[in-house]
Design a protein around this motif. Structure first.
Motif, PDB file in Angstrom:
ATOM      1  N   ASN A  51      -1.587  12.797  -7.611  1.00 37.91           N
ATOM      2  CA  ASN A  51      -2.310  13.822  -8.368  1.00 37.91           C
ATOM      3  C   ASN A  51      -1.629  14.222  -9.671  1.00 37.91           C
ATOM      4  N   GLN A  52      -0.483  13.630  -9.979  1.00 38.68           N
ATOM      5  CA  GLN A  52       0.181  13.963 -11.242  1.00 38.68           C
ATOM      6  C   GLN A  52      -0.646  13.488 -12.433  1.00 38.68           C
ATOM      7  N   GLY A  53      -0.576  14.249 -13.514  1.00 42.59           N
ATOM      8  CA  GLY A  53      -1.290  13.849 -14.716  1.00 42.59           C
ATOM      9  C   GLY A  53      -0.758  12.572 -15.331  1.00 42.59           C
ATOM     10  N   PHE A  54       0.493  12.191 -14.981  1.00 36.73           N
ATOM     11  CA  PHE A  54       1.103  10.988 -15.530  1.00 36.73           C
ATOM     12  C   PHE A  54       0.688   9.720 -14.782  1.00 36.73           C
ATOM     13  N   VAL A  55       0.049   9.857 -13.626  1.00 38.42           N
ATOM     14  CA  VAL A  55      -0.274   8.689 -12.821  1.00 38.42           C
ATOM     15  C   VAL A  55      -1.400   7.894 -13.486  1.00 38.42           C
ATOM     16  N   LYS A  56      -1.322   6.561 -13.364  1.00 42.66           N
ATOM     17  CA  LYS A  56      -2.318   5.678 -13.965  1.00 42.66           C
ATOM     18  C   LYS A  56      -2.925   4.764 -12.900  1.00 42.66           C
ATOM     19  N   LYS A  57      -4.227   4.524 -13.032  1.00 46.98           N
ATOM     20  CA  LYS A  57      -4.872   3.512 -12.202  1.00 46.98           C
ATOM     21  C   LYS A  57      -4.590   2.157 -12.838  1.00 46.98           C
ATOM     22  N   CYS A  58      -4.079   1.213 -12.032  1.00 47.12           N
ATOM     23  CA  CYS A  58      -3.595  -0.049 -12.607  1.00 47.12           C
ATOM     24  C   CYS A  58      -4.032  -1.249 -11.781  1.00 47.12           C
ATOM     25  N   GLN A  59      -3.797  -2.410 -12.379  1.00 47.93           N
ATOM     26  CA  GLN A  59      -3.923  -3.677 -11.656  1.00 47.93           C
ATOM     27  C   GLN A  59      -2.709  -4.529 -11.991  1.00 47.93           C
ATOM     28  N   PHE A  60      -2.358  -5.422 -11.071  1.00 50.92           N
ATOM     29  CA  PHE A  60      -1.220  -6.307 -11.293  1.00 50.92           C
ATOM     30  C   PHE A  60      -1.546  -7.320 -12.392  1.00 50.92           C
ATOM     31  N   TRP A  61      -0.549  -7.534 -13.281  1.00 49.38           N
ATOM     32  CA  TRP A  61      -0.616  -8.616 -14.257  1.00 49.38           C
ATOM     33  C   TRP A  61      -0.179  -9.908 -13.574  1.00 49.38           C
ATOM     34  N   ASP A  62      -0.562 -11.036 -14.165  1.00 46.68           N
ATOM     35  CA  ASP A  62      -0.067 -12.356 -13.742  1.00 46.68           C
ATOM     36  C   ASP A  62      -0.115 -12.461 -12.220  1.00 46.68           C
ATOM     37  N   LEU A  63      -1.324 -12.439 -11.678  1.00 46.67           N
ATOM     38  CA  LEU A  63      -1.508 -12.346 -10.234  1.00 46.67           C
ATOM     39  C   LEU A  63      -0.837 -13.482  -9.463  1.00 46.67           C
ATOM     40  N   GLU A  64      -0.724 -14.646 -10.060  1.00 43.40           N
ATOM     41  CA  GLU A  64      -0.143 -15.786  -9.345  1.00 43.40           C
ATOM     42  C   GLU A  64       1.364 -15.655  -9.193  1.00 43.40           C
ATOM     43  N   HIS A  65       2.026 -15.024 -10.182  1.00 40.52           N
ATOM     44  CA  HIS A  65       3.494 -14.996 -10.171  1.00 40.52           C
ATOM     45  C   HIS A  65       4.082 -13.584 -10.078  1.00 40.52           C
ATOM     46  N   ASN A  66       3.264 -12.557 -10.000  1.00 41.46           N
ATOM     47  CA  ASN A  66       3.759 -11.192 -10.007  1.00 41.46           C
ATOM     48  C   ASN A  66       4.713 -10.941  -8.827  1.00 41.46           C
ATOM     49  N   PHE A  67       5.938 -10.529  -9.131  1.00 36.48           N
ATOM     50  CA  PHE A  67       6.981 -10.386  -8.114  1.00 36.48           C
ATOM     51  C   PHE A  67       6.607  -9.361  -7.053  1.00 36.48           C
ATOM     52  N   VAL A  68       6.258  -8.144  -7.457  1.00 34.86           N
ATOM     53  CA  VAL A  68       5.954  -7.078  -6.495  1.00 34.86           C
ATOM     54  C   VAL A  68       4.693  -7.411  -5.706  1.00 34.86           C
ATOM     55  N   LYS A  69       3.692  -7.924  -6.378  1.00 33.35           N
ATOM     56  CA  LYS A  69       2.447  -8.292  -5.683  1.00 33.35           C
ATOM     57  C   LYS A  69       2.712  -9.316  -4.586  1.00 33.35           C
ATOM     58  N   LYS A  70       3.598 -10.295  -4.839  1.00 32.03           N
ATOM     59  CA  LYS A  70       3.960 -11.280  -3.822  1.00 32.03           C
ATOM     60  C   LYS A  70       4.615 -10.621  -2.613  1.00 32.03           C
ATOM     61  N   ARG A  71       5.499  -9.655  -2.879  1.00 38.76           N
ATOM     62  CA  ARG A  71       6.165  -8.961  -1.777  1.00 38.76           C
ATOM     63  C   ARG A  71       5.136  -8.195  -0.937  1.00 38.76           C
ATOM     64  N   ILE A  72       4.199  -7.562  -1.599  1.00 37.88           N
ATOM     65  CA  ILE A  72       3.173  -6.773  -0.904  1.00 37.88           C
ATOM     66  C   ILE A  72       2.285  -7.683  -0.065  1.00 37.88           C
ATOM     67  N   VAL A  73       1.879  -8.813  -0.614  1.00 35.37           N
ATOM     68  CA  VAL A  73       1.020  -9.747   0.119  1.00 35.37           C
ATOM     69  C   VAL A  73       1.731 -10.266   1.360  1.00 35.37           C
ATOM     70  N   ASN A  74       3.023 -10.552   1.256  1.00 40.15           N
ATOM     71  CA  ASN A  74       3.778 -11.027   2.418  1.00 40.15           C
ATOM     72  C   ASN A  74       3.821  -9.978   3.528  1.00 40.15           C
ATOM     73  N   ILE A  75       3.892  -8.713   3.148  1.00 45.94           N
ATOM     74  CA  ILE A  75       3.849  -7.640   4.155  1.00 45.94           C
ATOM     75  C   ILE A  75       2.466  -7.555   4.782  1.00 45.94           C
ATOM     76  N   ILE A  76       1.435  -7.598   3.946  1.00 48.53           N
ATOM     77  CA  ILE A  76       0.060  -7.492   4.436  1.00 48.53           C
ATOM     78  C   ILE A  76      -0.269  -8.621   5.401  1.00 48.53           C
ATOM     79  N   ASP A  77       0.239  -9.818   5.118  1.00 43.77           N
ATOM     80  CA  ASP A  77      -0.059 -10.978   5.965  1.00 43.77           C
ATOM     81  C   ASP A  77       0.451 -10.810   7.391  1.00 43.77           C
ATOM     82  N   ASN A  78       1.358  -9.856   7.614  1.00 44.13           N
ATOM     83  CA  ASN A  78       1.914  -9.643   8.954  1.00 44.13           C
ATOM     84  C   ASN A  78       1.447  -8.339   9.593  1.00 44.13           C
ATOM     85  N   MET A  79       0.411  -7.752   9.025  1.00 42.93           N
ATOM     86  CA  MET A  79      -0.073  -6.452   9.510  1.00 42.93           C
ATOM     87  C   MET A  79      -0.487  -6.471  10.984  1.00 42.93           C
TER      88      MET A  79
END
Length: 350
Positions: A51-79
């Motif tokens: 709820n902070q005014g500084f927060v931004k709605k975003c999407q990952f850049w470079d979906l194929e190689h994005n470091f954080v996105k890869k980490r998140i997907v690996n976690i999701i795959d084991n849900m």
């Protein structure tokens, strides 16, 4: 909105050391002295960050190689497998902590802290939070009325975080879709701007009415403050504010000419304004790739007028919502003249 936290892990960034201090296990929430109070602490920080005014709605850049996105997907795959999920959360959060600490060591920022990674749900929808929490010092009053200094405490629920990502757990992360809320506030002037949102998360901000209202003002002010004489620029700025206060859609091609054409010198009023339009669009597209030429202005994001001397010894702030009939202001040859009419009830208070 019901937030339920199921797993969490924490790593100390240890910026002054060579490597982060990494945890090999998730936090056993149930073994805590007061598990509900601990959970409420983190739920409050998730809610506040979103709820902070500084927060931004975003999407990952470079979906194929994005470091954080890869980490998140690996976690999701084991849900679906609790044991594999915990192991995955430990491994992937360690990688993120190491990466984050490496980035921080390359900056001038010495703001150490801990990196929390939490798996939580909002009304049944899974999310992953990455939250940097800066160390704080607290003082506890004991029962015998003596005091104890406690160092490296987490920030209280009343303190707002400066770095957080609240990521949706999706089956697929597609381009031009909303992936996460990202919060990246600068704690001091020495901190490099947006290193969390740009270098670590590697995300782009999705344009919405709020941030486009702010960005249009920022961009158009920067451009035309250099182009227009001071008195003409002030009139243009006021026109822009008045237009943004109207509850109707703004487009660059339709509204911009009406704001500026008759302010230009007589011999330039028939000029093609595409030159200025292209400059505005180019600047905005760097921050918000895609279509950003139209939006519904949000009045709460309109700036106040601020006038300040070079040494900051004098500052005048005029609220964006004040009746313009209550004052007159002008700048001629660098001299500012402000007349506040008696109907305003102006008086010296200190």
């Amino acid at each position: 909105m019901t937030i339920e936290i199921s797993k969490m892990i924490v790593h100390k960034l240890n910026i002054t050391g060579k490597l982060p201090i990494l945890s090999d296990s998730c936090i056993d929430i149930e073994s805590l002295k007061d598990p509900q109070e601990a959970l409420n602490f983190f739920v409050t920080h998730i809610e506040q960050s979103k709820n902070q005014g500084f927060v931004k709605k975003c999407q990952f850049w470079d979906l194929e190689h994005n470091f954080v996105k890869k980490r998140i997907v690996n976690i999701i795959d084991n849900m679906e497998n609790p044991e594999q999920l915990e192991a995955s959360l430990i491994v992937e959060s360690k990688k993120m902590a190491i990466k984050f600490a490496e980035l921080m060591r390359k900056t001038a920022s010495k703001s150490d802290g801990s990196l929390f990674v939490l798996l939580y749900s909002v009304d049944g929808e899974n999310n992953i939070a990455i939250m940097k929490m800066d160390p704080d010092t607290g003082i506890e009053v004991r029962d015998d009325l003596s005091i104890e200094v406690r160092k490296d405490m987490l920030p209280s629920k009343r303190e707002k975080l400066h770095k957080a990502a609240l990521i949706k757990c999706l089956d697929q992360y597609n381009s031009d879709n909303f992936h996460l809320f990202a919060l990246d506030r600068q704690k001091s002037s020495e901190e490099p701007a947006k290193y969390f949102i740009e270098s670590f998360l590697n995300v782009k901000v999705l344009p919405d009415d709020k941030n486009l209202t702010a960005e249009y003002q920022k961009t158009m002010t920067a451009i035309f403050q250099e182009v227009l004489p001071e008195d003409i620029f002030m009139e243009f700025s006021q026109r822009l504010k008045r237009r943004f206060k109207e509850e109707r859609y703004f487009t660059l091609e339709d509204d911009f000419p009406l704001l500026i054409r008759d302010l230009l010198p007589q011999d330039q009023q028939d000029f093609d304004l595409d030159y200025y339009t292209n400059i505005i669009q180019y600047d905005l597209n760097k921050k918000h790739p895609g279509e950003v030429s139209g939006f519904m202005p949000v009045s709460e994001k309109i700036y106040n007028d601020v006038y300040r001397t070079r040494d900051r010894g004098i500052e005048i702030i005029i609220d964006k919502n004040i009746d313009e009939d209550l004052y007159d202001i002008s700048i001629v040859d660098g001299t500012l003249t402000l007349v506040v009419h008696s109907e305003s009830g102006v008086r010296k208070i200190k």
